[in-house]
Design an enzyme around this catalytic site. Structure first.
Site, PDB file in Angstrom:
ATOM      1  N   ASP A  99      -1.807   7.474   6.623  1.00  0.00           N
ATOM      2  CA  ASP A  99      -1.857   6.001   6.558  1.00  0.00           C
ATOM      3  C   ASP A  99      -2.568   5.579   5.267  1.00  0.00           C
ATOM      4  OD1 ASP A  99      -1.734   3.370   7.218  1.00  0.00           O
ATOM      5  OD2 ASP A  99      -3.109   3.480   8.927  1.00  0.00           O
ATOM      6  N   ARG A 100      -1.949   5.918   4.124  1.00  0.00           N
ATOM      7  CA  ARG A 100      -2.606   5.733   2.831  1.00  0.00           C
ATOM      8  C   ARG A 100      -2.498   4.291   2.333  1.00  0.00           C
ATOM      9  NH1 ARG A 100      -4.239   4.510  -1.173  1.00  0.00           N
ATOM     10  NH2 ARG A 100      -4.800   5.661  -3.069  1.00  0.00           N
ATOM     11  N   LYS A 101      -1.528   3.561   2.840  1.00  0.00           N
ATOM     12  CA  LYS A 101      -1.308   2.165   2.410  1.00  0.00           C
ATOM     13  C   LYS A 101      -1.324   2.035   0.889  1.00  0.00           C
ATOM     14  CE  LYS A 101      -3.066   0.067   6.647  1.00  0.00           C
ATOM     15  NZ  LYS A 101      -3.797   1.207   7.258  1.00  0.00           N
ATOM     16  N   PHE A 102      -0.381   2.712   0.259  1.00  0.00           N
ATOM     17  CA  PHE A 102      -0.267   2.638  -1.198  1.00  0.00           C
ATOM     18  C   PHE A 102      -0.027   1.188  -1.623  1.00  0.00           C
ATOM     19  CE2 PHE A 102       1.011   7.005  -0.242  1.00  0.00           C
ATOM     20  CZ  PHE A 102       0.235   7.697  -1.152  1.00  0.00           C
TER      21      PHE A 102
END
Ligand code: 5BU
Length: 477
Positions: free
Chosen positions: A304-307
């Site tokens: 869940d890196r939410k780039f």
């Protein structure tokens, strides 16, 4: 020569060969019309055929992601053929009537359910012909969301088609065509005004709304077939086989605790969601063990890196640094905020775009977040252009998207609705699945901080799956 000059050249040629006529004509339905199009004649003019197809290709098709091309019979068939050859993409043909002998099929050519097909049409008035072709293609499990048109008569077809999830891109609208022809002295001002008035007064009635079956009622096995994304197909199939739509969010800072937890609950989840940057003792050995557990228990790994940066930075953040996310995460989350570049950056892994998946954030569960309806809508249309990369959306509502091949991933879930003291809002399984369309449900603290995560995971798994079964049975909606 730029596109505008070429469009002007084409408009003048169409006028010259009588493909566009002004005067007084009777339509099929007996109404008088001051303008008449007959694009069938263009087959007699190879130069017009060539110019039309090269404009359609360069203007409307070049950057699109699609597997197949289908012309609406009959006028658009020769143009579709030229485009198929130019784009090096296979063509399909739709019959006007089913064969009376042998197979009753309507679509000729080779294809697989889940492939994306682009439609080619000459003139759109109400949009009904494009819709008929689309419906036959959709019945075969093909995905149709785009139609490439030579002329949009601006009589309601664009809106009718958009209500059926088909976006049109046309070389000309009636207005641009009239503008070119009057600027070049081919028609008088009076004719242009008269035609505009006619178009304004003669809107086509709305087409019958035959949307493809609503994703809320389709079982995951069926949606696996409809998805063009390999990883979404896999996730749908894992859910169907393991009978679980639970994704556990392991928001834990110790790698050993994460592995111990997954050892206990791996059999009950379809996916694990990580925040790798909160782990205090991250090692490559942890990654190896995580992969091994994922394989043993058949769950997927979502980081869940939410780039949220420009494509180049995102591709580095995805592949490099301490975590080398692209090497172990099956999929990642990303904001759509930077525009398409962020997806191009994520697709740039050496193994190729089909081996990695992205969930785009279309909504957030936190109170007061800044996402607007417009932001949501453009996020969804951006995803539709990258169906091989985007698996679905992180979102909270069933109306966020329609395509049943995409997955709705919904966080902010607990058995009882509540909130934390930092803005997180929790809804119940019933609410998020049956009412709001969640497919994969993310549960973090509801499981992770409970006294017995294993028991709790089972409780969540059963509750969530029951709601999914209730939803697809259609009884409660
Ligand atoms: P919780 O403990 O169930 O509240 O954890 C929810 C997880 O989902 C957490 O890791 C968040 O980062 C993540 N999340 C969320 O809660 N809400 C959102 O809108 C998005 C992600 Br996007």
């Amino acid at each position: 020569m730029d596109i505008d000059t070429k469009l002007e050249e084409l408009a003048l040629k169409l006028f010259q060969i009588d493909a566009i006529k002004f005067g007084e004509f009777l339509t099929k339905s007996g109404i008088k019309t001051p303008v008449y199009f007959d694009l069938r004649v263009i087959v007699s003019y190879p130069d017009v055929m060539e110019l039309t197809s090269s404009l359609l290709f360069n203007f409307a098709m070049k950057d699109r992601d699609y597997n197949l091309i289908c012309g609406v019979p009959y006028t658009a068939l020769p143009i579709a053929t030229l485009l198929s050859v130019q784009a090096k993409k296979p063509m399909l043909m739709r019959r006007k009537e089913a064969k009376s002998y042998g197979t009753k099929k309507m679509i000729e050519g080779h294809y697989k359910a889940g492939q994306i097909c682009i439609i080619i049409e000459d003139v759109v008035t109400s949009g009904s012909s494009v819709l008929e072709t689309t419906n036959d293609l959709r019945k075969e499990g093909l995905k149709v969301n785009d139609a490439i048109i030579i002329l949009d008569r601006e009589q309601g077809g664009k809106k009718n088609l958009s209500e059926n999830d088909i976006q049109i891109k046309s070389l000309f609208t009636m207005s641009t065509l009239l503008e070119i022809l009057s600027r070049n002295g081919k028609i008088s001002k009076d004719v242009a005004i008269n035609v505009k008035q006619y178009i304004r007064d003669n809107k086509a009635p709305p087409t019958e709304n035959k949307k493809f079956e609503h994703r809320m009622f389709l079982p995951f096995e069926k949606r696996a077939e409809l998805s063009s994304n390999m990883l979404a197909k896999r996730l749908f199939n894992i859910m169907a086989t393991k009978k679980t739509n639970l994704c556990v969010s392991v928001d834990i800072t110790s790698s050993t605790s994460i592995l111990n937890l997954l050892e206990k609950i791996g059999a009950h989840i379809c996916m694990v969601k990580t925040h790798v940057d909160i782990i205090e003792d991250f090692t490559w050995d942890f990654v190896m063990r995580l992969k091994e557990l994922a394989e043993r228990y058949n769950f997927m790994i979502l980081e869940d890196r939410k780039f949220a940066d420009i494509g180049n930075t995102v591709s580095l953040q995805h592949q490099k640094g301490l975590f080398r996310i692209a090497e172990w995460a099956d999929c990642v989350t990303s904001h759509s905020l930077p525009g398409e570049g962020v997806l191009k950056g994520l697709a740039a892994v050496p193994a190729g775009p089909t081996s990695r998946g992205v969930f785009l954030l279309a909504e957030m569960s936190s109170e007061g977040n800044l996402i607007t309806q417009e932001y949501k809508d453009v996020t969804v249309s951006m995803a539709a252009r990258y169906p091989h990369l985007v698996m679905g959306f992180v979102c909270q509502n069933k109306d966020t998207f329609k395509d049943p091949g995409f997955i709705q991933l919904t966080p902010g879930v607990r058995l009882e609705s509540s909130r934390d003291d930092m803005g997180q809002v929790y809804n119940t399984p019933e609410k998020v699945i049956v009412e709001n369309g969640a497919d994969v449900i993310v549960v973090g603290r509801g499981i992770v901080t409970s006294k017995s995560p294993e028991t709790e995971a089972l409780i969540y798994k059963d509750a969530l799956w029951r709601c999914y079964e209730k939803r697809v049975s259609g009884k409660l909606l």
